[in-house]
Structures are given as structure tokens and as C-alpha cells.
Design an enzyme around this catalytic site. Sequence first.
Site, PDB file in Angstrom:
ATOM      1  N   ARG A  65       0.689  61.847  29.813  1.00 17.67           N
ATOM      2  CA  ARG A  65      -0.697  61.755  30.304  1.00 17.67           C
ATOM      3  C   ARG A  65      -0.861  60.870  31.524  1.00 17.67           C
ATOM      4  O   ARG A  65      -1.640  61.194  32.423  1.00 17.67           O
ATOM      5  CB  ARG A  65      -1.672  61.407  29.180  1.00 17.67           C
ATOM      6  CG  ARG A  65      -1.462  60.110  28.498  1.00 17.67           C
ATOM      7  CD  ARG A  65      -1.713  60.204  27.009  1.00 17.67           C
ATOM      8  NE  ARG A  65      -0.482  60.591  26.356  1.00 17.67           N
ATOM      9  CZ  ARG A  65      -0.431  61.337  25.285  1.00 17.67           C
ATOM     10  NH1 ARG A  65      -1.507  61.785  24.730  1.00 17.67           N
ATOM     11  NH2 ARG A  65       0.737  61.635  24.751  1.00 17.67           N
ATOM     12  N   THR A  66      -0.139  59.755  31.587  1.00 15.47           N
ATOM     13  CA  THR A  66      -0.345  58.844  32.722  1.00 15.47           C
ATOM     14  C   THR A  66       0.102  59.506  34.023  1.00 15.47           C
ATOM     15  O   THR A  66      -0.624  59.511  35.017  1.00 15.47           O
ATOM     16  CB  THR A  66       0.409  57.516  32.496  1.00 15.47           C
ATOM     17  OG1 THR A  66       0.006  56.976  31.237  1.00 15.47           O
ATOM     18  CG2 THR A  66       0.097  56.507  33.583  1.00 15.47           C
ATOM     19  N   LYS A  93      19.878  48.209  37.298  1.00 14.41           N
ATOM     20  CA  LYS A  93      18.454  48.471  37.517  1.00 14.41           C
ATOM     21  C   LYS A  93      17.882  47.741  38.717  1.00 14.41           C
ATOM     22  O   LYS A  93      17.139  48.317  39.502  1.00 14.41           O
ATOM     23  CB  LYS A  93      17.672  48.119  36.262  1.00 14.41           C
ATOM     24  CG  LYS A  93      17.804  49.184  35.222  1.00 14.41           C
ATOM     25  CD  LYS A  93      16.998  48.846  33.996  1.00 14.41           C
ATOM     26  CE  LYS A  93      17.246  49.884  32.933  1.00 14.41           C
ATOM     27  NZ  LYS A  93      16.965  49.395  31.612  1.00 14.41           N
ATOM     28  N   ARG A 115       5.929  53.299  37.162  1.00 14.07           N
ATOM     29  CA  ARG A 115       6.168  52.936  35.753  1.00 14.07           C
ATOM     30  C   ARG A 115       7.627  52.542  35.613  1.00 14.07           C
ATOM     31  O   ARG A 115       8.511  53.222  36.127  1.00 14.07           O
ATOM     32  CB  ARG A 115       5.847  54.104  34.829  1.00 14.07           C
ATOM     33  CG  ARG A 115       6.312  53.849  33.407  1.00 14.07           C
ATOM     34  CD  ARG A 115       5.802  54.873  32.440  1.00 14.07           C
ATOM     35  NE  ARG A 115       4.397  54.641  32.131  1.00 14.07           N
ATOM     36  CZ  ARG A 115       3.762  55.214  31.103  1.00 14.07           C
ATOM     37  NH1 ARG A 115       4.402  56.058  30.325  1.00 14.07           N
ATOM     38  NH2 ARG A 115       2.506  54.956  30.876  1.00 14.07           N
ATOM     39  N   HIS A 143      -0.534  47.520  31.463  1.00 10.33           N
ATOM     40  CA  HIS A 143      -0.812  48.927  31.756  1.00 10.33           C
ATOM     41  C   HIS A 143      -2.298  48.969  32.133  1.00 10.33           C
ATOM     42  O   HIS A 143      -3.144  49.431  31.355  1.00 10.33           O
ATOM     43  CB  HIS A 143      -0.510  49.746  30.502  1.00 10.33           C
ATOM     44  CG  HIS A 143      -0.503  51.235  30.699  1.00 10.33           C
ATOM     45  ND1 HIS A 143      -0.839  51.847  31.894  1.00 10.33           N
ATOM     46  CD2 HIS A 143      -0.191  52.234  29.833  1.00 10.33           C
ATOM     47  CE1 HIS A 143      -0.744  53.159  31.733  1.00 10.33           C
ATOM     48  NE2 HIS A 143      -0.355  53.424  30.506  1.00 10.33           N
TER      49      HIS A 143
HETATM   50  C1  NCD Z   1       1.236  54.039  26.380  1.00  8.50           C
HETATM   51  C2  NCD Z   1       2.329  53.468  27.256  1.00  8.50           C
HETATM   52  O1  NCD Z   1       3.098  54.195  27.881  1.00  8.50           O
HETATM   53  O2  NCD Z   1       2.382  52.248  27.303  1.00  8.50           O
HETATM   54  N1  NCD Z   1       1.002  55.391  26.610  1.00  8.50           N
HETATM   55  C3  NCD Z   1       0.199  55.799  27.624  1.00  8.50           C
HETATM   56  O3  NCD Z   1       0.359  55.403  28.758  1.00  8.50           O
HETATM   57  N2  NCD Z   1      -0.802  56.623  27.306  1.00  8.50           N
HETATM   58  C4  NCD Z   1       1.422  53.716  24.965  1.00  8.50           C
HETATM   59  C5  NCD Z   1       2.651  54.197  24.279  1.00  8.50           C
HETATM   60  O4  NCD Z   1       3.615  54.654  24.876  1.00  8.50           O
HETATM   61  O5  NCD Z   1       2.656  54.099  23.048  1.00  8.50           O
END
Ligand code: NCD
Length: 317
Positions: A65-66, A93, A115, A143
Site C-alpha cells: 500500500r505505501t 548496506k 523505505r 513511518h
Molecule cells: C506498516 C509498515 O510497513 O511499517 N505497513 C504499512 O506501511 N502500511 C506496518 C507493518 O508492516 O506491519
Amino acid sequence: MTADSAPFIFPHRHLLSIEGLSPDDITALLDRAEGYIEQNRQGDKKQSLLRGRTIVNLFFEESTRTRTSFELAGKRLGGDTINMAAQTSSIKKGETLLDTAITLNAMHPDVLVVRHSESGAVQLLAEKVDCAVINAGDGMHEHPTQALLDALTIRLRKGRLQGLTVAICGDVAHSRVARSNLLLLGTMGARVRLVAPRTLLPAAVDRLGVEVYTDMEQGLKDADIVMMLRLQLERMQGSFVPSLREYFHFFGLDYKKLAVAKPDALIMHPGPMNRGVEIDTEVADDINRSAIRQQVELGVAVRMAVLEGLGQQPRNN
Ligand code: NCD
């Protein structure tokens, strides 16, 4: 407010964390995002505010989703969005990250959405590039856009943030979502409770300035919002819970545990969900109580506001 009125410029160069944002910064982003919700439901969703601007999604960790919502948000503002799924595999890394940053910088992007599995990695990258950087999740740190979309969801459903009791439940120790949320909600005057087994609470939990519970019934009592977190098995070294079955029994959200919260308490989860582990499937899909789908919808609007606010800043590259 309409989203295409005066240009919206966010008064910070990057969005790396909720820490450091003022209530006015947060309110301005939420107000701007709210103006995009209706537009995102129309047939023609496109604007040209970011025309000619380049947004690079650089994801060193998996995401559904992100990443998708940042891509859609950039496209709906008329920007050029590209996605890079970075591989960290056998290369050290630190080297990979800095090399990637310098390479991408040479292509003159306007916004980098990053990310990474290491806390602090996005900040490090931001120091090496000339463009705006958005933290789309760094390790167990922050986040920020998730906390903003959660706040927008709460504001729409409850009319305010101030004075609400929000119970954030489950794997708090490994959750950047919990961290960003408790910072944002605290800044906006909500009362935050953390509810988790002792093994899933962060080490310095008593210094966070929130109420802490290790029992769901006590932690959920009279809560306005019940925010469930995914059990992040991929971040655990060793065993933090005896078994998934036992975890669900004590900490999984079902109607029985929910009964002690306010009768109109809202259920939230950032996704992805482990159904039957941290949340019962019927509770998750309850159309009257669960805001989980709306969180996803509002994620696009929030990311549009953030991209607009950062993507229009004058560049020096
Ligand atoms: C979260 C994340 O990636 O931190 N998910 C998200 O971005 N919707 C939470 C998760 O991974 O549980």
C-alpha cells in the site's frame, strides 16, 4: 477548501519523522489532504501541480500500500513517478545506500520516497542528496505518512484528535507505525495507551510519556480508537510470543475484548493484517466499526498533500 487553490508549500525540506513537526505543520498537511479525498473519488483524478517534477520511489523493503499510494499520489498530481525495488542482498548496506543516493542524485529527481530496513538510513540518505526526501518507513524508527493518514482517518470519523483515548495494541516494540503515531497523537492532544505483552514493549517505554498496559481488557477500557499492529515476525530474532494461538487468545482483537471499549470505538490497522493472529477476521471486516479500508483510501490523499508540499519547493540541484 479545494485542493487546487493557492499552492501548498510545506515549511520543511524533508519529511523524515513526525518528531520535530508542530501542531500547525500537522494540521496544514491534514487540511490539504482532506481537500484531495473527493477528487480521488471522481473519474478524472488528475491535476498538473507537479508537472515536470520527478518522484523516485526507492524501496529497500517490501511494500504494497505505501509504495502504490505514493505512486498514485505522484501521478494524480501530474508528476513523473518511477519505482525502484532496491536489492540489498549480498552488498554491504551502507555502501549500497550511499552509492544509490549519489547515482540517483545525478539524475536530478525532485522527491525521493525511501523505505529501508535500517532505522536512520533515510536520514543518512537525505544528507547526501539535493532533493526532498520522504521517509516511507525506516526500520523500527518512523513511518510519518502512516501516522498522518491514521490521524486524518480519526479526524474524519471522530471530528477531532484532541482528547481522544487511543489504544495502540500489539507488537509495539518493532513498530515504526506505533512510534510515529504516538508522537503525532501526543502532539495533537490525544491520550495514547500502549497495550502489549511485556516482551513486545520497547525497552524505554516508561520514558515515552504514555500509559502502558499488558492486559487488553484494561488497556481497551473506554478507548475511542483501537489501533491494532501486525506481529512483525520478520523483525524478531528469537521467540517473543509462546505461540500465535496463545497470542491471539490474549492479545488478538475480537468482539469480546472490544466490548470494554467505547460502544462506537473505531478499529484501525495499518496493514498488512495477520488475520486470526492480531485481529479476528470478522472484526477486521466489520463495516460499521472498522476503518481499515478507509485508512488505505486516505493514504493516497495524505501522500498527495505531502508530495505537493515538498515537490514544489525551489531546487538547488
Ligand atoms: C506498516 C509498515 O510497513 O511499517 N505497513 C504499512 O506501511 N502500511 C506496518 C507493518 O508492516 O506491519
